[in-house]
Design a protein around this motif. Structure first.
Motif, PDB file in Angstrom:
ATOM      1  N   GLY A 149     -21.957  72.599 -17.440  1.00 55.51           N
ATOM      2  CA  GLY A 149     -21.808  71.793 -16.469  1.00 55.51           C
ATOM      3  C   GLY A 149     -20.821  72.330 -15.517  1.00 55.51           C
ATOM      4  O   GLY A 149     -20.136  73.381 -15.657  1.00 55.51           O
ATOM      5  N   HIS A 233     -30.384  60.118 -27.494  1.00 56.75           N
ATOM      6  CA  HIS A 233     -29.579  60.034 -26.185  1.00 56.75           C
ATOM      7  C   HIS A 233     -29.004  58.584 -26.064  1.00 56.75           C
ATOM      8  O   HIS A 233     -28.143  58.270 -25.757  1.00 56.75           O
ATOM      9  N   ASN A 323     -25.780  63.726 -15.598  1.00 59.42           N
ATOM     10  CA  ASN A 323     -25.658  64.513 -16.858  1.00 59.42           C
ATOM     11  C   ASN A 323     -26.753  65.564 -17.081  1.00 59.42           C
ATOM     12  O   ASN A 323     -28.052  64.937 -17.050  1.00 59.42           O
ATOM     13  N   ASP A 325     -27.706  67.261 -19.554  1.00 59.16           N
ATOM     14  CA  ASP A 325     -28.318  67.472 -20.749  1.00 59.16           C
ATOM     15  C   ASP A 325     -29.352  66.212 -20.949  1.00 59.16           C
ATOM     16  O   ASP A 325     -28.641  64.994 -21.023  1.00 59.16           O
ATOM     17  N   SER A 329     -26.439  62.165 -24.458  1.00 59.13           N
ATOM     18  CA  SER A 329     -25.580  61.617 -23.450  1.00 59.13           C
ATOM     19  C   SER A 329     -24.147  61.281 -23.828  1.00 59.13           C
ATOM     20  O   SER A 329     -23.826  61.539 -25.017  1.00 59.13           O
ATOM     21  N   SER A 333     -22.947  64.777 -25.173  1.00 56.57           N
ATOM     22  CA  SER A 333     -23.630  65.738 -24.052  1.00 56.57           C
ATOM     23  C   SER A 333     -23.042  67.011 -24.151  1.00 56.57           C
ATOM     24  O   SER A 333     -21.855  67.151 -24.523  1.00 56.57           O
ATOM     25  N   ARG A 336     -20.512  69.662 -20.024  1.00 58.39           N
ATOM     26  CA  ARG A 336     -19.494  69.001 -19.380  1.00 58.39           C
ATOM     27  C   ARG A 336     -19.357  69.301 -18.079  1.00 58.39           C
ATOM     28  O   ARG A 336     -19.455  70.291 -17.474  1.00 58.39           O
TER      29      ARG A 336
END
Ligand SMILES: NC(=O)c1ccc[n+]([C@@H]2O[C@H](COP(=O)([O-])OP(=O)(O)OC[C@H]3O[C@@H](n4cnc5c(N)ncnc54)[C@H](OP(=O)(O)O)[C@@H]3O)[C@@H](O)[C@H]2O)c1
Length: 336
Positions: A149, A233, A323, A325, A329, A333, A336
């Motif tokens: 991320g 999740h 997000n 992923d 969540s 997750s 990031r």
């Protein structure tokens, strides 16, 4: 088949690549026949595909072994992208894991060595310094990351390591990366390698209702948690939006006169920030049909087709957020 450079690595890879995750069998995939895996790899090469993606974690190294076996005598014509698991990236361990991958792959260099998920438990700088050393020694040709991320990428970029790619979950129904990750990657010359372009069969048009999706494939944030015991999740899912979008994608495919699978693959390939689309298949005939469908779709695609597909999947994009992923969540997750 069109080729694109992976960042500034000098590696020129076909847009469509073969993903080898199911090779060797393992949890959720069931029994896998080695010979069929080898035939799928050979079918990919015969189609003109010159890049294979694998990972040390795929079925405990079996996928890498099958790739190595299948490439005997053809290694120099192929770009091998493999991945190291983040828990194995402390300097001494990283080196040993790289050597083990080289052995399984029956080669003395890896073209693209990727960190599979962000490193959390030890120094990112030390891990990347070791990868740079391996690059200097010629054991790896380029360094990539995966599932990184914005914050993860910033950490990696701060080390100064020459990252050429970020391999991310991306398809018509999984567009989280578009808002923040893609702009950051573009700013730094990092290409995106897209994984799960068919959302494991959903975008082939196999299912009309969420109840039909096998539990192993209904673990992502697209589905309600109760669809799969393995769901992690804890979010409500976006089933209504997903199946409404699938009906519209099918209608667009029908209008174009090409199979839906081709539309899904060609849409990913049409995005300018994508360098490769990892087509997942473990059956030679399925791979050939999917690639043919993608090439057929490319011929009839216009910028308006891409815009229309963006439009019909916008509700899903908004509902599932940024997000990347799709399995976990919130605080859990892994990106990031
Ligand atoms: N970096 C990461 O964390 C990460 C994560 C996931 C994947 N990947 C990479 O991305 C690659 C692709 O992922 P994926 O395998 O999930 O991709 P995918 O293309 O979304 O799904 C592939 C699966 O969809 C089904 N399928 C495809 N075409 C079909 C057709 N015409 N008819 C019926 N079913 C069809 C097949 O299931 P059956 O085999 O059951 O028929 C196939 O295995 C992986 O192999 C791996 O290299 C990376």
């Amino acid at each position: 088949m069109e080729k694109r450079f992976i960042g500034n690595s000098g590696l020129e890879a076909t847009v469509y690549a073969l993903g080898t995750m199911p090779l060797g069998g393992g949890s959720g995939w069931g029994q896998e026949d080695e010979q069929q895996g080898i035939e799928t790899i050979h079918a990919a090469l015969d189609l003109g595909i010159n890049i294979l993606d694998t990972a040390e974690s795929y079925n405990n190294g079996r996928a890498e072994e099958i790739v190595g076996k299948a490439l005997e005598g053809r290694r120099d014509k192929v770009i091998i992208a493999t991945k190291i698991s983040p828990q194995n990236t402390e300097p001494a361990t990283l080196r040993a894991h790289c050597e083990a991958s080289l052995k399984r792959l029956r080669t003395d260099y890896i073209d693209l060595y990727q960190v599979h998920w962000p490193i959390r438990d030890h120094s990112v700088a030390d891990a990347l310094a070791t990868m740079e050393q391996l690059q200097t020694e010629g054991k790896i040709r380029a360094i990539g990351v995966s599932n990184h991320g914005v914050q993860d990428l910033q950490e990696v970029l701060a080390t100064g390591a020459p990252i050429v790619s970020n391999q991310m979950h991306y398809n018509l129904l999984s567009r989280a990366i578009e808002a923040e990750i893609v702009p950051l990657c573009q700013q730094h010359g990092i290409d995106i390698i897209a994984y799960m372009p068919l959302l494991q069969g959903l975008l082939v048009g196999l299912y009309d209702r969420p109840e039909q999706v096998p539990p192993f494939r209904a673990r992502t944030r697209h589905f309600k948690p109760e669809r799969s015991e393995a769901s992690r999740h804890g979010q409500p899912g976006a089933e209504e939006e997903v199946f409404a979008a699938l009906r519209q994608i099918r209608a667009i495919a029908d209008d174009l006169g090409v199979p839906m699978v081709g539309v899904a693959l060609a849409w990913v390939a049409a995005k300018p920030f994508i360098c490769n689309v990892l087509v997942g298949s473990r059956k030679p005939q399925q791979l050939v049909a999917n690639i043919q469908a993608a090439l057929e779709a490319e011929k009839v695609f216009t910028p308006d087709t891409v815009a229309e597909l963006d439009r019909v999947t916008e509700e899903v994009r908004l509902k599932l957020g940024n997000n990347p992923d799709y399995w976990q969540s919130g605080e859990a997750s892994r990106s990031r």
